[in-house]
Every structure is written in C-alpha cells, then in structure tokens.
Scaffold this active site. Sequence first.
Site, PDB file in Angstrom:
ATOM      1  N   ASN A 157       0.982  -1.340   0.113  1.00 19.96           N
ATOM      2  CA  ASN A 157      -0.141  -0.270  -0.285  1.00 19.96           C
ATOM      3  C   ASN A 157       0.602   1.311   0.305  1.00 19.96           C
ATOM      4  OD1 ASN A 157       0.633  -0.938   2.473  1.00 19.96           O
ATOM      5  ND2 ASN A 157      -1.162   0.347   3.846  1.00 19.96           N
ATOM      6  N   GLU A 254       4.589  -4.978  11.907  1.00 20.84           N
ATOM      7  CA  GLU A 254       3.672  -3.523  11.318  1.00 20.84           C
ATOM      8  C   GLU A 254       2.235  -4.372  10.654  1.00 20.84           C
ATOM      9  OE1 GLU A 254       4.171  -0.814  13.061  1.00 20.84           O
ATOM     10  OE2 GLU A 254       5.966  -1.299  13.700  1.00 20.84           O
ATOM     11  N   CYS A 288      -3.362   1.234   6.778  1.00 17.24           N
ATOM     12  CA  CYS A 288      -3.771   0.640   7.778  1.00 17.24           C
ATOM     13  C   CYS A 288      -4.662   0.532   9.023  1.00 17.24           C
ATOM     14  CB  CYS A 288      -2.383  -0.496   8.498  1.00 17.24           C
ATOM     15  SG  CYS A 288      -0.659   0.677   8.428  1.00 17.24           S
ATOM     16  N   GLU A 470       7.783   1.913  14.736  1.00 19.38           N
ATOM     17  CA  GLU A 470       9.016   2.407  13.721  1.00 19.38           C
ATOM     18  C   GLU A 470       8.989   3.936  14.023  1.00 19.38           C
ATOM     19  OE1 GLU A 470       7.012   0.287   9.989  1.00 19.38           O
ATOM     20  OE2 GLU A 470       8.688  -0.101   9.828  1.00 19.38           O
TER      21      GLU A 470
END
Length: 500
Positions: A157, A254, A288, A470
């Site tokens: 994505n 993630e 997400c 992150e």
Amino acid sequence: MLYQEADRVAFYGGASRRDSDVAGHFQSYNPSNDEPICRIAISSHRTIDHAVLAAQAAFPSWSATPPVERARILQRAVALLRERNDQLARVETLDTGKPFSETSTVDIVTGADVLEYFANLVASGGLNGESFRLRPTAMVYTSKEPLGVCVGIGAWNYPIQIALWKSAPCLAAGNCMVYKPSEFTPLHAEYLANIYKEAGLPPGVFNVVYGAGDVGAYLTSHPLVAKVSFTGQVSTGKKVAGTAGGGMKYVTAELGGKSPLIVMPDADLERAVDVAMMANFFSTGQVCTNGTRVFVPREMTESFERALLEKMQYVRAGDLFDAATNFGPLNSREHWKKVTEYVRYGIETDKARLLCGGTDAPAELPAELRKGYWVRPTVFADCTDDMRIVKEEIFGPVMSILPYAGVDEAVTRANTTHLGLAAGVVGRDVGQCHSTVSRLEAGITWINTWGESPAEMAVGGWKQSGVGVENGRRGLDAWVRNKSTLVELESSTATVFSKL
Ligand code: NAD
C-alpha cells in the site's frame, strides 16, 4: 496508452544481477486499467543467498563507518529523493493505482523525511550509550551496536515509504539490509537501490530480492539474518514472528487494524465528517490505520449521514494524473475481489443499511479505465458490532457507522477487538477527548485529525496489530542491541581465588 518498465532482476552487491537460475517470473499491472507494466524475475534461493552474503560482506566496514559519515551519505539520498519526487511519484501511481495528487505529496515526501530524521539523529548522538559510576573504583558504559544483516519485507500500500521507513533506521544504525518489496508493487525498489548507490552507499549495504511469500519465508528463516522488519497482514505477521522467534532473530511487525473513530456528542459535525472521510477514503481505504468503525452518538446519526452524503460528492475517481482526481482503484484484481465480496456480504448477509457505494465501479469513469480495479467509496449505516464487515479488516473504502448511547459504551465497544493499531476521537472539549483517547487500546491515536504520521512520531500496533515501533527516537532502538561494559579501575582486585 501502454506504459512499460524495464524487467526487474535482483539487486545485490551494488548492481542489478541477471542470475541464470531465476525461480520464474511474475508480472506487475497498472491497477487503473489492468495493463501489464513490468516482468519481474523471482529470486531463487541461490540469488537470495548471494544477496545475504553481499550484505554480510558489507557489514564490517559499514558498521565501523562513523555515524556522521553514514549520515552524510543518507542525506545525499534524501536530496536525490526530493529532486526526483515527481518521477518516483509517477512510478508509484502506476504501480499502486494511487492518484498522482497523493503520491507526489505523501509517499516519497514522508519516506524522505524519515531518512532525513534518522540521518540527523545518528549524526547528533542518537546512537550514544550511557555511562555511570558504579562505585568509586568502577564504572559501567553501554553502547548501541548494530545487529548485522537485516531483512525488510514490505506490503503493497505504501511501497517506497515502507522501504524507506525500514531502510532509514536500519542503515543509519550501521546495519545492512536485504529488502523484499511486495510482489504487487515491486517497481520502486530498484529506483531506491540506485538512489542509495548514487548517494555513495557502499555495495552490499542495501540489496533487493523479488518474489512472494516463499521468498519472504526463505529470508525470514535465513541463518545469517539477525532481524526481520515486516509490514503486512496479521496472519502473515504471525508466521514471520514465529519463524524469526524460532531463530532468536529480532522482529518488528507492523500489521493490520480495524480502528475505531469516536465522534463525541459535542463534536463539530463538519469536522467529524471530514475526519471520518480521511480515515476511510484516503488511498482508497488501503491504509493500515484506517478508522473504519465510526462510532456516532445515536441522536447525531441522521445529521452525520446527511453531512457525509453531501461531502461524498467530492470523492473524485478518474485519470490518476488529473490533479482533480483524489480516489484511485484498488491495488490488484485479487484485492478487488476481496473488497467487493465484503461489500456484497455487508449488503446480503450482514444486512447493514447501504448508505452509498456498492460493488460497481464509479459511474464517472472514462471507458479506457473500465478494466481497472475500481470500486465506489461505500458507507454502511446502522451497523452492529457482530457484523463481519465491522469485525474484519477489509482494507478498502468501506466505512461502518455504529450508533452509540454513551461515551463509556463507545469506548468499551471500540476496545472489543483483538486488533489495536490506531484509534481517534473528534470533539470540541479537548479535555474530554484526551481522557477518552487514553482509554482506547491502540498504539497510534489522533484527536481531531486522522492519519498524519510524521518522522518524529513512533508508530506501532498494540494487541495483534504488531510488535515494536517504527519512527521516532524509539524507532532507532529497534535496529541496535545493547552492550554493557563494566570497567574495574582498581589496579589490584581481591577475588575468592586470592591467596588467604
Ligand atoms: P501480506 O501479509 O499479504 O504481505 C506482506 C508481505 O509479506 C509481502 O511482501 C508478501 O510477499 C510477504 N509474505 C507473504 N507471506 C510471507 C511469509 N510466509 N513469510 C514472509 N513474508 C511473506 O500483506 P499485504 O496484503 O501486502 O498488505 C496489506 C496488509 O498490511 C494489511 O493488513 C495492512 O493493514 C497491513 N499494513 C500494516 C501497516 C502498519 O504499519 N501497521 C502498514 C501498511 C500495511
């Protein structure tokens, strides 16, 4: 018009390598019109071994390079990324199906920002350890040591952004990387590898292999790999974490979400609708952190729906390079099937009320785009927590409106999920918003906005939405291991083995 990219082959040891024993090929397609763009050689196990060995060979010298010198090289890559923003955005638009208005302002920009952030951080002491006097004759010092060869595995994505969010802290900390892009969006990887090379990154520090899950699995279990940084679905993340954990490798995952957005009873209607639309339709819902469960006070639902329908007319599908287009197709035919099946299920089985959208392509699409993977932005109203469309991640432009009676009830229902990636609250009383957000079980939260994720902000999911973070200062710690050294300053020491 057919757009073609040159074939892709693995990149390792500082160059593209046309190995003789490729494990087959796959094809990438332009999601807006289903035309083939590029043929990609699947990396064989031997190629992957070569890439890992190239990274291992580069590690001693790269890890010994002073952080400030590493930072200088990475800063040159930042400049090249910014200089080539539009060219790279064009590639990302063709590969992902996101409008150019989006890729040219978000994808490369946010990737370059993170690279700049970590370069600055390591150049200004971000890798410094600590020291303390343990007792008058002894001290302890710690250092942050790089891990070695690390693997980055990306989702489709945000291809170049994910590649940069992984490689930036990895390389800045002194590690080397073998990166595997998603098989659905592989184009950016070679551009990035060449930008790093042009910036002066030594051969072997950043390498690229191509393929699907089996290539990812081979990398994850590779004995010479010290860490895996993964972005993708929860189900894949569990496999990756299991394999990496079995090999005692460091892992960052993630993963997906089904995030709640709570519209408070005092919320400004316009603001609430704007935030809900950003949380559902940006990137055609393929984000997400999407806030797909929109909790609205029961007495406000009618006016919320009316205001939402009013604004839906500003979602504009069309030619991805038209500056006015702000809504693209889904990324792949497979994903289109998944999303349209969910929408159909929502209508036929969950029996949610379809406020707008559905399984058809947007009516305004020109004929030449009709073969692309388009859906309409879709809103279901009067949803309940037990509906499948409310419980499962759809990863498309599908909003569920959930009426609620009181804020406590909304918080409890918002938390009733095994996922915990993101959450948000919209309201006029910011104090109330704070206390509500503090009760939401999610790693990334927003008040009166949605989606912004600057380099300085550590992001990562709770519960099954992930492991680790992150970005931000803490994002660097995910790429180093600690070494503690105790120094005895006394010239002679008595031990149990001393002469009595
Ligand atoms: P996916 O899990 O299908 O694939 C992700 C990557 O994993 C791909 O490169 C794929 O080839 C690889 N892979 C597949 N099987 C593997 C295996 N067994 N071992 C190692 N690698 C393997 O995910 P996707 O469909 O590409 O991405 C969409 C998902 O990613 C959504 O769930 C979305 O929420 C999530 N996502 C999360 C974040 C985040 O930061 N939390 C960001 C973007 C996307």
